[in-house]
Design a protein around this motif. Structure first.
Motif, short mmCIF file in Angstrom:
data_model
loop_
_atom_site.label_atom_id
_atom_site.label_comp_id
_atom_site.label_asym_id
_atom_site.label_seq_id
_atom_site.Cartn_x
_atom_site.Cartn_y
_atom_site.Cartn_z
N ARG A 35 9.72 14.64 -4.14
CA ARG A 35 10.17 14.65 -2.74
C ARG A 35 9.17 13.92 -1.86
N GLN A 36 7.87 14.18 -2.08
CA GLN A 36 6.84 13.51 -1.31
C GLN A 36 6.87 12.00 -1.52
N ALA A 37 7.09 11.59 -2.76
CA ALA A 37 7.15 10.16 -3.07
C ALA A 37 8.31 9.49 -2.35
N GLY A 38 9.43 10.20 -2.26
CA GLY A 38 10.61 9.63 -1.61
C GLY A 38 10.46 9.46 -0.11
N ILE A 39 9.68 10.33 0.53
CA ILE A 39 9.57 10.28 1.99
C ILE A 39 8.21 9.77 2.47
N CYS A 40 7.31 9.45 1.54
CA CYS A 40 5.95 9.03 1.90
C CYS A 40 5.97 7.85 2.86
N ARG A 41 5.52 8.05 4.08
CA ARG A 41 5.40 7.04 5.12
C ARG A 41 6.70 6.25 5.28
N SER A 42 7.81 6.96 5.22
CA SER A 42 9.12 6.30 5.28
C SER A 42 9.35 5.61 6.62
N ASP A 43 8.89 6.23 7.72
CA ASP A 43 9.05 5.61 9.04
C ASP A 43 8.27 4.31 9.13
N ALA A 44 7.03 4.33 8.63
CA ALA A 44 6.20 3.12 8.67
C ALA A 44 6.81 2.03 7.81
N LYS A 45 7.33 2.41 6.65
CA LYS A 45 7.95 1.42 5.77
C LYS A 45 9.18 0.80 6.42
N ARG A 46 10.00 1.63 7.05
CA ARG A 46 11.19 1.12 7.72
C ARG A 46 10.82 0.15 8.83
N ASP A 47 9.80 0.50 9.63
CA ASP A 47 9.38 -0.37 10.73
C ASP A 47 8.82 -1.71 10.21
N ALA A 79 0.83 -1.21 0.00
CA ALA A 79 0.00 0.00 0.00
C ALA A 79 0.87 1.26 0.00
N ILE A 80 1.95 1.25 0.78
CA ILE A 80 2.86 2.40 0.81
C ILE A 80 3.52 2.59 -0.55
N ASP A 81 3.96 1.49 -1.15
CA ASP A 81 4.59 1.58 -2.48
C ASP A 81 3.59 2.09 -3.52
N ALA A 82 2.32 1.69 -3.39
CA ALA A 82 1.30 2.16 -4.33
C ALA A 82 1.09 3.68 -4.19
N GLU A 83 1.12 4.18 -2.96
CA GLU A 83 0.99 5.63 -2.73
C GLU A 83 2.16 6.37 -3.37
N ARG A 84 3.35 5.82 -3.24
CA ARG A 84 4.53 6.46 -3.82
C ARG A 84 4.47 6.46 -5.35
N ARG A 85 4.01 5.34 -5.91
CA ARG A 85 3.87 5.28 -7.37
C ARG A 85 2.85 6.29 -7.88
N ALA A 86 1.77 6.48 -7.13
CA ALA A 86 0.73 7.44 -7.53
C ALA A 86 1.31 8.86 -7.55
N LEU A 87 2.12 9.20 -6.56
CA LEU A 87 2.76 10.52 -6.54
C LEU A 87 3.72 10.70 -7.71
N ARG A 88 4.46 9.64 -8.03
CA ARG A 88 5.41 9.72 -9.15
C ARG A 88 4.67 9.83 -10.49
N ARG A 89 3.50 9.18 -10.58
CA ARG A 89 2.71 9.31 -11.81
C ARG A 89 2.23 10.75 -11.99
N GLN A 90 1.81 11.37 -10.88
CA GLN A 90 1.41 12.78 -10.96
C GLN A 90 2.56 13.65 -11.43
N ALA A 91 3.74 13.38 -10.88
CA ALA A 91 4.92 14.14 -11.29
C ALA A 91 5.21 13.93 -12.76
#
Length: 201
Positions: free
Chosen positions: A71-83, A40-52
């Protein structure tokens, strides 16, 4: 899945009084939930990159907007992804290190739990050593009874072992200084030039 359900599953997975089958089922269920959250996190990042990507057609007027979305795509929920990656890695390490944990299940019991296709079971029987890591990570046969194609390797326990291996590689990767000192060849002295041959002309 609600937080209390996740806590219950985590408790079962660590409970020494629970059967091996119950513990492994709990671990598998937890890994499935965490892997889906990562997706789900990766999908959110891909959506931001598509907009860009769409805004790039209007450069240079959209340069700031494109930069902000990337920038938003790179840091989107980065803490949650790391955990999530760390938790999956911890389960993966446990599965890789504690192979004896699954011995009471036997070959057929393990294949039933992992939902391995009967055709693949007969192929695995011919091998001298087959355990959970071989079935799940090396062969990628988890849930092979349900899926066809490359997505076999996307099982929940495969993801756990994958993140454990990634973490292991990162821990053992040499520091930049060590990598430079190890990888660069020693400087060779410049060769001496001398005149060879007869008279010119």
């Amino acid at each position: 899945m609600k937080a209390e359900h996740l806590r219950l599953l985590a408790d079962i997975s660590a409970r020494p009084t629970a059967t091996v089958r119950t513990r492994l089922l709990a671990i598998r269920r937890l890994c499935r939930v965490f892997a889906r959250e990562l997706e789900a996190i990766d999908a959110e990042r891909r959506a931001l990159r598509r907009q860009a990507g769409k805004l790039r057609a209007f450069l240079p007027f959209t340069r700031l907007a494109v930069s902000d979305l990337e920038r938003q795509a790179g840091i989107c929920r980065s803490d949650a992804k790391r955990d999530l990656c760390r938790v999956l890695a911890s389960f993966g390490r446990r599965l890789i290190r504690d192979q004896r944990m699954i011995e009471p299940l036997g070959f057929d019991g393990l294949c039933d739990l992992l939902n391995v296709n009967p055709v693949h079971r007969s192929e695995l029987r011919r091998r001298t050593r087959v355990g959970l890591v071989e079935i799940v990570f090396i062969e990628g046969l988890e849930d092979s009874a349900e899926h066809q194609g490359d997505d076999w390797k996307e099982g929940p326990l495969f993801n756990a072992c994958y993140h454990a291996m990634i973490e292991l590689f990162r821990e053992r990767r040499p520091s930049p200084a060590q990598a430079t000192s190890c990888s660069l060849p020693a400087k060779r002295p410049a060769p001496r030039l001398r005149v060879v041959g007869g008279k010119a002309g």
